[in-house]
Design a protein around this motif. Structure first.
Motif, PDB file in Angstrom:
ATOM      1  N   LEU A 208       0.830  -1.209   0.000  1.00 28.59           N
ATOM      2  CA  LEU A 208       0.000   0.000   0.000  1.00 28.59           C
ATOM      3  C   LEU A 208       0.864   1.259   0.000  1.00 28.59           C
ATOM      4  N   ILE A 209       1.915   1.230   0.802  1.00 34.00           N
ATOM      5  CA  ILE A 209       2.833   2.375   0.867  1.00 34.00           C
ATOM      6  C   ILE A 209       3.458   2.616  -0.510  1.00 34.00           C
ATOM      7  N   THR A 210       3.869   1.536  -1.167  1.00 29.46           N
ATOM      8  CA  THR A 210       4.481   1.652  -2.491  1.00 29.46           C
ATOM      9  C   THR A 210       3.516   2.278  -3.491  1.00 29.46           C
ATOM     10  N   VAL A 211       2.254   1.818  -3.464  1.00 31.44           N
ATOM     11  CA  VAL A 211       1.239   2.360  -4.375  1.00 31.44           C
ATOM     12  C   VAL A 211       1.034   3.853  -4.113  1.00 31.44           C
ATOM     13  N   ILE A 212       0.915   4.220  -2.835  1.00 32.34           N
ATOM     14  CA  ILE A 212       0.695   5.635  -2.487  1.00 32.34           C
ATOM     15  C   ILE A 212       1.870   6.500  -2.932  1.00 32.34           C
ATOM     16  N   MET A 213       3.094   6.005  -2.721  1.00 29.64           N
ATOM     17  CA  MET A 213       4.275   6.817  -2.996  1.00 29.64           C
ATOM     18  C   MET A 213       4.579   6.947  -4.491  1.00 29.64           C
ATOM     19  N   VAL A 214       4.116   5.984  -5.302  1.00 30.07           N
ATOM     20  CA  VAL A 214       4.361   6.099  -6.746  1.00 30.07           C
ATOM     21  C   VAL A 214       3.167   6.725  -7.472  1.00 30.07           C
ATOM     22  N   ALA A 215       2.035   6.857  -6.789  1.00 31.28           N
ATOM     23  CA  ALA A 215       0.845   7.451  -7.408  1.00 31.28           C
ATOM     24  C   ALA A 215       1.052   8.951  -7.625  1.00 31.28           C
ATOM     25  N   ASP A 216       0.303   9.508  -8.522  1.00 34.71           N
ATOM     26  CA  ASP A 216       0.335  10.951  -8.772  1.00 34.71           C
ATOM     27  C   ASP A 216      -0.247  11.666  -7.559  1.00 34.71           C
ATOM     28  N   TYR A 217       0.506  12.572  -6.997  1.00 36.03           N
ATOM     29  CA  TYR A 217       0.072  13.276  -5.780  1.00 36.03           C
ATOM     30  C   TYR A 217      -1.220  14.052  -5.982  1.00 36.03           C
ATOM     31  N   ARG A 218      -1.558  14.396  -7.231  1.00 35.28           N
ATOM     32  CA  ARG A 218      -2.764  15.169  -7.514  1.00 35.28           C
ATOM     33  C   ARG A 218      -4.036  14.349  -7.345  1.00 35.28           C
ATOM     34  N   LEU A 219      -3.898  13.018  -7.346  1.00 36.72           N
ATOM     35  CA  LEU A 219      -5.062  12.155  -7.205  1.00 36.72           C
ATOM     36  C   LEU A 219      -5.783  12.382  -5.883  1.00 36.72           C
ATOM     37  N   PHE A 220      -5.026  12.602  -4.815  1.00 33.81           N
ATOM     38  CA  PHE A 220      -5.626  12.709  -3.479  1.00 33.81           C
ATOM     39  C   PHE A 220      -6.488  13.963  -3.359  1.00 33.81           C
ATOM     40  N   ASP A 221      -6.115  15.017  -4.057  1.00 35.81           N
ATOM     41  CA  ASP A 221      -6.928  16.236  -4.096  1.00 35.81           C
ATOM     42  C   ASP A 221      -8.127  16.029  -5.027  1.00 35.81           C
ATOM     43  N   ASN A 222      -7.863  15.508  -6.218  1.00 34.30           N
ATOM     44  CA  ASN A 222      -8.916  15.368  -7.223  1.00 34.30           C
ATOM     45  C   ASN A 222      -9.996  14.362  -6.841  1.00 34.30           C
ATOM     46  N   LEU A 223      -9.599  13.297  -6.156  1.00 36.49           N
ATOM     47  CA  LEU A 223     -10.547  12.224  -5.829  1.00 36.49           C
ATOM     48  C   LEU A 223     -11.096  12.309  -4.405  1.00 36.49           C
ATOM     49  N   SER A 224     -10.741  13.353  -3.675  1.00 29.95           N
ATOM     50  CA  SER A 224     -11.105  13.432  -2.255  1.00 29.95           C
ATOM     51  C   SER A 224     -12.612  13.304  -2.018  1.00 29.95           C
ATOM     52  N   LEU A 225     -13.415  14.074  -2.728  1.00 31.64           N
ATOM     53  CA  LEU A 225     -14.861  14.040  -2.528  1.00 31.64           C
ATOM     54  C   LEU A 225     -15.479  12.753  -3.066  1.00 31.64           C
ATOM     55  N   ILE A 226     -14.905  12.215  -4.137  1.00 38.30           N
ATOM     56  CA  ILE A 226     -15.402  10.943  -4.689  1.00 38.30           C
ATOM     57  C   ILE A 226     -15.162   9.814  -3.680  1.00 38.30           C
ATOM     58  N   LEU A 227     -13.964   9.770  -3.100  1.00 39.46           N
ATOM     59  CA  LEU A 227     -13.654   8.755  -2.086  1.00 39.46           C
ATOM     60  C   LEU A 227     -14.570   8.891  -0.883  1.00 39.46           C
ATOM     61  N   TYR A 228     -14.814  10.120  -0.479  1.00 34.82           N
ATOM     62  CA  TYR A 228     -15.706  10.372   0.655  1.00 34.82           C
ATOM     63  C   TYR A 228     -17.101   9.828   0.358  1.00 34.82           C
ATOM     64  N   GLY A 229     -17.619  10.098  -0.826  1.00 37.45           N
ATOM     65  CA  GLY A 229     -18.938   9.606  -1.220  1.00 37.45           C
ATOM     66  C   GLY A 229     -18.992   8.089  -1.275  1.00 37.45           C
ATOM     67  N   ILE A 230     -17.936   7.457  -1.788  1.00 39.80           N
ATOM     68  CA  ILE A 230     -17.878   5.997  -1.882  1.00 39.80           C
ATOM     69  C   ILE A 230     -17.930   5.370  -0.490  1.00 39.80           C
ATOM     70  N   PHE A 231     -17.159   5.929   0.434  1.00 40.62           N
ATOM     71  CA  PHE A 231     -17.130   5.362   1.782  1.00 40.62           C
ATOM     72  C   PHE A 231     -18.430   5.619   2.545  1.00 40.62           C
ATOM     73  N   LEU A 232     -19.093   6.728   2.267  1.00 45.12           N
ATOM     74  CA  LEU A 232     -20.411   6.944   2.872  1.00 45.12           C
ATOM     75  C   LEU A 232     -21.386   5.869   2.400  1.00 45.12           C
ATOM     76  N   LEU A 233     -21.320   5.523   1.132  1.00 40.64           N
ATOM     77  CA  LEU A 233     -22.188   4.480   0.589  1.00 40.64           C
ATOM     78  C   LEU A 233     -21.859   3.127   1.224  1.00 40.64           C
ATOM     79  N   ILE A 234     -20.573   2.823   1.359  1.00 42.15           N
ATOM     80  CA  ILE A 234     -20.162   1.557   1.983  1.00 42.15           C
ATOM     81  C   ILE A 234     -20.635   1.496   3.437  1.00 42.15           C
ATOM     82  N   LEU A 235     -20.486   2.609   4.156  1.00 44.18           N
ATOM     83  CA  LEU A 235     -20.938   2.651   5.551  1.00 44.18           C
ATOM     84  C   LEU A 235     -22.448   2.478   5.653  1.00 44.18           C
ATOM     85  N   LEU A 236     -23.159   3.016   4.676  1.00 43.33           N
ATOM     86  CA  LEU A 236     -24.619   2.878   4.648  1.00 43.33           C
ATOM     87  C   LEU A 236     -25.031   1.414   4.457  1.00 43.33           C
TER      88      LEU A 236
END
Length: 424
Positions: free
Chosen positions: A63-91
């Motif tokens: 997981l660390i390797t994936v995070i460190m080689v991923a494009d750093y812009r993904l975490f900003d761009n996908l932040s709200l999408i990830l939040y929505g996905i996890f809200l659905l999973i929690l539901l």
């Protein structure tokens, strides 16, 4: 190639070193917590918890390797999408999750169990960072305060449906970050007073011990203050509210599930049922105290060997450390946690963007909350609520979620200059 070298040089290796030290010390303590002298197995044996934890550690490295080689812009761009996905999973979790100890908080995938509430922490942290990064976002204004609180309370409300009080409680740690970003101090003063009154109300047997002093203090303030009706009415209403709350709290507590009532009772009177509801905390304190200054030695803990402390490889892992390595060993681990938290504060303050700083303080808040509550729980200063010790306790969901949470921030920090250019 030069850009690659520059990026590697900007990675905060000290934070990674502290992370690695805590994970490895935790791994050795997980083995000690399940060690059986009569049927001793290798620490690498996959049939026991230490071997299973080694698998989780190995996958955490991936997981660390994936995070460190991923494009750093993904975490900003996908932040709200990830939040929505996890809200659905929690539901969905209360309906399709695996029920364990009366809670539907896990998904079972073959031999593995994953807890969505743990992973939703980093998604919530990213969402908060995305909301707050806007220059117009001002936490001194009520409408922005409400937005931030709603981002926190949405996952909390869904987790309470499982119900998982311990995990839901951890999300309150985000209010530490909100304070750093400008949430008015008066709310925190009110919260501290509220907590103090709650603890006092639960600690005393008769609420008259609260009602009479509050009524007397209110009367004294009225007599000493200016004689105007507005002041008198305000003080009287505050006094009545405090007295009413102290009485109503008893009613609220009486409606809680019995095991939660027992945990509150044990907090204020550990000896109320030492062989029953107070067993976990009593045995944990005995284990830690019996370690003395230097400890009994690795794999020599008698409380640990004979399974006196339930859940000793998860929530009560700290008492294994205290028994076998004593005060010195406990101090070393506390120092490592403190060093990591202080280092993260330094990293958060040097960020060039509000997004990275807010996310950094979210990481700090979550780790600090877990660290303080878990250790307080094992020494009887906080009710038992099932909160793991970061990087230390056994469990894949715990280790993975903390690893993702931390290394996203380390990744953002290593690209802080590029992030500044992109935001501009």
């Amino acid at each position: 190639m030069r850009q690659n070298d520059l990026y590697i040089n900007k990675i905060d290796w000290l934070s990674i070193l502290l992370y690695g030290a805590l994970v490895m010390i935790g791994w050795f303590n997980i083995y000690a917590a399940v060690y059986d002298e009569q049927a001793a197995k290798s620490i690498f044996d996959f049939s026991i918890n230490s071997g299973k934890q080694l698998v989780w550690i190995g996958t955490a490295v991936l997981l660390i390797t994936v995070i460190m080689v991923a494009d750093y812009r993904l975490f900003d761009n996908l932040s709200l999408i990830l939040y929505g996905i996890f809200l659905l999973i929690l539901l969905l979790t209360p309906f399709i999750g695996k029920e364990i100890n009366g809670q539907r908080a896990w998904f079972e995938i073959g031999p593995f169990r994953l807890q969505p509430g743990e992973f939703a922490k980093f998604a919530t942290a990213l969402a908060l960072a995305k909301f707050i990064e806007k220059p117009s976002f001002d936490l001194s204004q009520p409408k922005f305060q409400l937005q931030a609180i709603l981002v926190i309370l949405l996952p909390v409300s869904l987790i309470m449906l499982q119900p998982d009080t311990g995990t839901a409680m951890v999300y309150m740690a985000f209010f530490i970050m909100l304070y750093r970003e400008g949430m008015p101090q008066k709310y925190y003063v009110f919260a501290l007073v509220f907590i103090a009154i709650s603890l006092l109300s639960l600690a005393v047997d008769n609420n008259l011990y609260i009602a009479l002093p509050v009524a007397g203090l209110t009367l004294i303030l009225i007599l000493l203050g200016k004689k105007n009706w507005q002041r008198i009415v305000t003080l009287c209403l505050i006094g009545i509210a405090i007295i009413a709350y102290s009485y109503s709290l008893d009613l609220v507590v009486s409606k809680l599930p019995q095991h939660q009532q027992n945990r509150i009772m044990v907090l204020f009177n550990p000896d109320i049922d030492p062989l029953g509801v107070g067993w976990n905390v009593t045995q944990s304190k005995i284990a830690i105290g019996s370690g003395g200054f230097w400890g009994k030695g690795y794999l020599e803990g008698t409380q640990t060997k004979f399974d006196f402390v339930p859940e000793q490889h998860t929530d009560f892992i700290f008492c294994t450390l205290g028994e076998e390595f004593g005060w010195i060993g406990s101090l070393v681990v506390v120092f490592l946690f403190a060093a990591l938290l202080i280092r993260l504060v330094f990293l958060a303050e040097r960020q060039k963007t509000r997004f990275s700083r807010v996310y950094g303080y979210c990481v700090i808040s979550i780790l600090l909350f877990h660290f303080m509550i878990n250790i307080s729980m094992t020494i009887g200063l906080f009710p038992v609520v099932g909160i793991p010790l970061p990087f230390f306790s056994y469990g894949g969901s715990s280790l993975w979620s903390f690893t993702i949470l931390l290394f996203i921030f380390i990744k953002l920090d290593s690209h802080r200059i590029q992030l500044l250019g992109r935001m501009n």
